[in-house]
Design a protein around this motif. Sequence first.
Motif, mmCIF file in Angstrom:
data_model
loop_
_atom_site.group_PDB
_atom_site.id
_atom_site.type_symbol
_atom_site.label_atom_id
_atom_site.label_comp_id
_atom_site.label_asym_id
_atom_site.label_seq_id
_atom_site.Cartn_x
_atom_site.Cartn_y
_atom_site.Cartn_z
ATOM 1 N N LEU A 38 17.413 67.510 58.774
ATOM 2 C CA LEU A 38 17.748 68.923 58.784
ATOM 3 C C LEU A 38 17.584 69.483 57.380
ATOM 4 O O LEU A 38 16.914 68.885 56.544
ATOM 5 C CB LEU A 38 19.176 69.109 59.309
ATOM 6 C CG LEU A 38 19.446 68.529 60.700
ATOM 7 C CD1 LEU A 38 20.907 68.732 61.081
ATOM 8 C CD2 LEU A 38 18.547 69.176 61.749
ATOM 9 N N LYS A 39 18.201 70.662 57.129
ATOM 10 C CA LYS A 39 18.063 71.328 55.833
ATOM 11 C C LYS A 39 19.436 71.653 55.263
ATOM 12 O O LYS A 39 20.372 71.954 56.007
ATOM 13 C CB LYS A 39 17.272 72.631 55.992
ATOM 14 C CG LYS A 39 15.865 72.468 56.506
ATOM 15 C CD LYS A 39 15.224 73.801 56.843
ATOM 16 C CE LYS A 39 15.815 74.422 58.107
ATOM 17 N NZ LYS A 39 15.119 75.641 58.545
ATOM 18 N N GLY A 40 19.540 71.627 53.925
ATOM 19 C CA GLY A 40 20.738 72.088 53.239
ATOM 20 C C GLY A 40 22.009 71.390 53.682
ATOM 21 O O GLY A 40 22.034 70.179 53.942
ATOM 22 N N CYS A 41 23.091 72.181 53.805
ATOM 23 C CA CYS A 41 24.387 71.600 54.150
ATOM 24 C C CYS A 41 24.441 71.090 55.579
ATOM 25 O O CYS A 41 25.366 70.346 55.941
ATOM 26 C CB CYS A 41 25.510 72.607 53.892
ATOM 27 S SG CYS A 41 25.317 74.178 54.758
ATOM 28 N N ASP A 42 23.454 71.465 56.415
ATOM 29 C CA ASP A 42 23.421 70.931 57.781
ATOM 30 C C ASP A 42 23.231 69.421 57.782
ATOM 31 O O ASP A 42 23.654 68.739 58.725
ATOM 32 C CB ASP A 42 22.303 71.591 58.593
ATOM 33 C CG ASP A 42 22.665 72.997 59.062
ATOM 34 O OD1 ASP A 42 23.823 73.406 58.859
ATOM 35 O OD2 ASP A 42 21.787 73.672 59.618
ATOM 36 N N ASP B 70 8.798 67.903 49.014
ATOM 37 C CA ASP B 70 9.312 66.664 48.427
ATOM 38 C C ASP B 70 10.824 66.716 48.272
ATOM 39 O O ASP B 70 11.504 65.695 48.448
ATOM 40 C CB ASP B 70 8.658 66.422 47.058
ATOM 41 C CG ASP B 70 7.173 66.098 47.155
ATOM 42 O OD1 ASP B 70 6.731 65.691 48.249
ATOM 43 O OD2 ASP B 70 6.463 66.261 46.149
ATOM 44 N N ASP B 71 11.354 67.894 47.933
ATOM 45 C CA ASP B 71 12.808 68.037 47.765
ATOM 46 C C ASP B 71 13.541 67.757 49.071
ATOM 47 O O ASP B 71 14.603 67.129 49.075
ATOM 48 C CB ASP B 71 13.158 69.444 47.279
ATOM 49 C CG ASP B 71 12.764 69.674 45.835
ATOM 50 O OD1 ASP B 71 12.504 68.678 45.122
ATOM 51 O OD2 ASP B 71 12.706 70.853 45.413
ATOM 52 N N SER C 289 13.489 64.092 49.797
ATOM 53 C CA SER C 289 14.449 63.434 48.903
ATOM 54 C C SER C 289 15.868 63.579 49.416
ATOM 55 O O SER C 289 16.670 62.632 49.341
ATOM 56 C CB SER C 289 14.344 64.032 47.491
ATOM 57 O OG SER C 289 13.097 63.742 46.907
ATOM 58 N N SER C 290 16.197 64.754 49.960
ATOM 59 C CA SER C 290 17.548 64.953 50.496
ATOM 60 C C SER C 290 17.784 64.086 51.723
ATOM 61 O O SER C 290 18.899 63.602 51.945
ATOM 62 C CB SER C 290 17.783 66.430 50.829
ATOM 63 O OG SER C 290 16.944 66.856 51.886
ATOM 64 N N TRP C 291 16.741 63.855 52.524
ATOM 65 C CA TRP C 291 16.889 62.933 53.658
ATOM 66 C C TRP C 291 17.179 61.525 53.154
ATOM 67 O O TRP C 291 18.061 60.837 53.686
ATOM 68 C CB TRP C 291 15.618 62.933 54.503
ATOM 69 C CG TRP C 291 15.320 64.236 55.181
ATOM 70 C CD1 TRP C 291 16.162 65.289 55.364
ATOM 71 C CD2 TRP C 291 14.065 64.630 55.766
ATOM 72 N NE1 TRP C 291 15.525 66.320 56.022
ATOM 73 C CE2 TRP C 291 14.243 65.938 56.285
ATOM 74 C CE3 TRP C 291 12.824 64.014 55.899
ATOM 75 C CZ2 TRP C 291 13.210 66.630 56.929
ATOM 76 C CZ3 TRP C 291 11.800 64.691 56.537
ATOM 77 C CH2 TRP C 291 11.993 65.988 57.054
ATOM 78 N N ARG C 292 16.441 61.125 52.127
ATOM 79 C CA ARG C 292 16.638 59.780 51.569
ATOM 80 C C ARG C 292 18.044 59.620 50.994
ATOM 81 O O ARG C 292 18.650 58.551 51.103
ATOM 82 C CB ARG C 292 15.585 59.510 50.502
ATOM 83 C CG ARG C 292 14.173 59.319 51.055
ATOM 84 C CD ARG C 292 13.161 59.215 49.944
ATOM 85 N NE ARG C 292 11.806 58.993 50.462
ATOM 86 C CZ ARG C 292 10.714 59.424 49.856
ATOM 87 N NH1 ARG C 292 10.814 60.089 48.696
ATOM 88 N NH2 ARG C 292 9.517 59.186 50.379
#
Length: 335
Positions: free
Chosen positions: A45-49, A80-81, A84-87
């Motif tokens: 997902l994205k951000g705080c989700d 890429d960002d 990276s957040s998924w990782r």
Amino acid sequence: MKIGIIGGGIVGSSLYRILSERHEVKVFDASIKTQFPTLIHSLLLKGCDIELASLSLQFYNKYRIKRMDFTSYTLGEVSDDLVSSWREHGVSARETYVDWIGEKAIEAKGGDSLVDIRNLVSVPKEKAKVEISTGEKKATVKANGKDVTEDFDIFVLTAGSWNSNIIDERLPLKPYYCWASLMKGHRRELDKFIVYDYVLGFYSRPAIGIGSPLFIAGDGDIIEMKPPEDGNMRKPEIKDRELVISKIRRRFESRSIYVSGNFCEGTPDMRPLYGRLKDNLYLVGGLNGYGAEVGPGMAMLLEMMIDKGEERKSYILDRFNGIKDFDLGREPHEL
């Protein structure tokens, strides 16, 4: 504390499991909506989700809700960002060429699963038609015509798309119909992997998960409509059905066997909400078509509000103060 939960779907059943550890809890459910057997839980997902989906994953693990893990492939531009957040949330993600798809994709492991929804919602429930009338400070709650307001310290309204049928107050929520198609094709990988195709605009997921020729796919337009109060699930006209199916067939040779859908509920910013409506009434709603990802997480946030007074501002109900009408946007689990 005595707590009455109105609605026994994903959030209501999650709340029951959480709150009944310390409180006396009863779930009222009209048993109108039929749950899909399995739904996707994804950390992609994205951000705080993503954090909310992580809370849901903690819930599934703690309460031993059955899940089947699947590798997924995301086609299209992904920053890429974001990868990276998924990782950072435990997903193993890499770009690779996928032979059976014929394109490069982001391969993700540890980020996607199918949740056994019937297992999740198997909590004690009292079948009841509930009506809520709101005063200046307090709500009056009737179950099957009987006033049960004084039987509970607080109530939580979490009936999803049926919220607007239950309460007499206008909420920053709108129900809508969403659908998917059971497909049959030659690529048995489609029953082993999840595909998010942001090039053509659809998703696919396993139907059984054993490499059968069957898979489920969709992502059509939102159809705004209220769910029927009597539970008679009349299918609306799906204007973009053939368009969506044609996109799927452009990618994978297949045919549609059966189309089915259900009702979802959206908010002005297409992200979930929770908060206190009245002194004795809380609300959780607007799961926006990704309830398995965020529903249990929202239940955990509400438990922290009730027991500790903590608020997560990004999802709080008050952010919609002053909004009287709005148009539904794109479901937020779509990148």
